[in-house]
Design a protein around this motif. Sequence first.
Motif, mmCIF file in Angstrom:
data_model
loop_
_atom_site.group_PDB
_atom_site.id
_atom_site.type_symbol
_atom_site.label_atom_id
_atom_site.label_comp_id
_atom_site.label_asym_id
_atom_site.label_seq_id
_atom_site.Cartn_x
_atom_site.Cartn_y
_atom_site.Cartn_z
ATOM 1 N N ASP A 1 -4.182 38.598 -12.622
ATOM 2 C CA ASP A 1 -2.893 38.445 -13.283
ATOM 3 C C ASP A 1 -3.022 37.865 -14.686
ATOM 4 O O ASP A 1 -2.043 37.758 -15.423
ATOM 5 C CB ASP A 1 -1.949 37.580 -12.443
ATOM 6 N N GLY A 2 -4.261 37.524 -15.079
ATOM 7 C CA GLY A 2 -4.495 36.996 -16.418
ATOM 8 C C GLY A 2 -5.168 37.989 -17.341
ATOM 9 O O GLY A 2 -5.562 37.648 -18.460
ATOM 10 N N THR A 3 -5.313 39.227 -16.873
ATOM 11 C CA THR A 3 -5.962 40.263 -17.675
ATOM 12 C C THR A 3 -4.943 41.025 -18.516
ATOM 13 O O THR A 3 -3.735 40.803 -18.417
ATOM 14 C CB THR A 3 -6.697 41.283 -16.783
ATOM 15 N N ALA A 4 -5.467 41.968 -19.309
ATOM 16 C CA ALA A 4 -4.611 42.864 -20.091
ATOM 17 C C ALA A 4 -4.610 44.258 -19.470
ATOM 18 O O ALA A 4 -4.425 45.262 -20.169
ATOM 19 C CB ALA A 4 -5.093 42.921 -21.529
ATOM 20 N N LEU A 5 -4.804 44.347 -18.160
ATOM 21 C CA LEU A 5 -4.920 45.628 -17.473
ATOM 22 C C LEU A 5 -3.742 46.553 -17.753
ATOM 23 O O LEU A 5 -2.583 46.160 -17.658
ATOM 24 C CB LEU A 5 -5.007 45.398 -15.964
ATOM 25 N N THR A 6 -4.089 47.804 -18.047
ATOM 26 C CA THR A 6 -3.079 48.847 -18.161
ATOM 27 C C THR A 6 -3.272 49.932 -17.113
ATOM 28 O O THR A 6 -2.309 50.557 -16.678
ATOM 29 C CB THR A 6 -3.096 49.504 -19.557
ATOM 30 N N THR A 7 -4.542 50.156 -16.685
ATOM 31 C CA THR A 7 -4.838 51.262 -15.770
ATOM 32 C C THR A 7 -5.796 50.814 -14.669
ATOM 33 O O THR A 7 -6.832 50.197 -14.941
ATOM 34 C CB THR A 7 -5.483 52.437 -16.528
#
Length: 268
Positions: free
Chosen positions: A216-222
């Motif tokens: 939940d602290g990442t910049a994940l998009t995919t």
Amino acid sequence: STPQTVSINISNVEIEFGMKDISISAFNGCEKLSSPGLDYRLLDNTTNQYAVTGISGMAGIYCALSRTLFIPSITGDGKQIIQIDASAFANAEYLKWVFIQSGISTIGSKAFQKCYNLEKVDLSQTSVTRIEEYAFDSCKLGHFNYPSSLTYIGKYAFIRTGNHANVLPNSVTTIDNYAFAYRELSLGGIRLPNNLTSIGSYAFAHCGDFILTNIDGTALTTIGSYAFYNTRLNTTKTLPRTVKTIMLSAFRNSSFAENFTLSEWSQS
């Protein structure tokens, strides 16, 4: 001389037969430290930048007996070493410890593939930005130090490897397909990088039990298809608001599939 000056000028170390263990950071700063018998090639469009292509000749027996590989930043005759070529040390089953100095910026595909007994690799002093496909496929890898410059972990890069600690640098943005799949042991734990934007298909499939932190602290998009297939996750159940796409069966047969929270921003 100061210890730093001494380490910079060390060009040869004899590892006696029967050595049981070597600290992963034991040779940090030994820029000229080189295994005998290394082969090099001049890189295209350069005048003094070289790649390591492998090891040959009777001198190579030293690596087999000592189970140790030293790759320098600069050779005794002044060659600047910046790359490890594709398949350079593939199938070198005798290797147990690999120490790579700061000048290395590129590790080619399959560079250490099927080095089944390779336990320790230190890239912390290097400027490597990409670990290419199959680079450490099937290595034992109990200890692995990543470089702080790393941005890309390639397809199959650590497939079928052992249970090395996974402290991934925050610089990593992409973990490609099958990068950590089919691990020999459960991962134990992995903290996803703050700047991570993409997890590829099957990236963490068939990994047993592990604790996944900082998702939940990442910049994940995919999140790719079957990314965590058949992997039992113990983690926060909230995905970051940056997630836009979750592909087919990304969490199939994963405990994470139960009651996780999608942000209002997720689109598909």
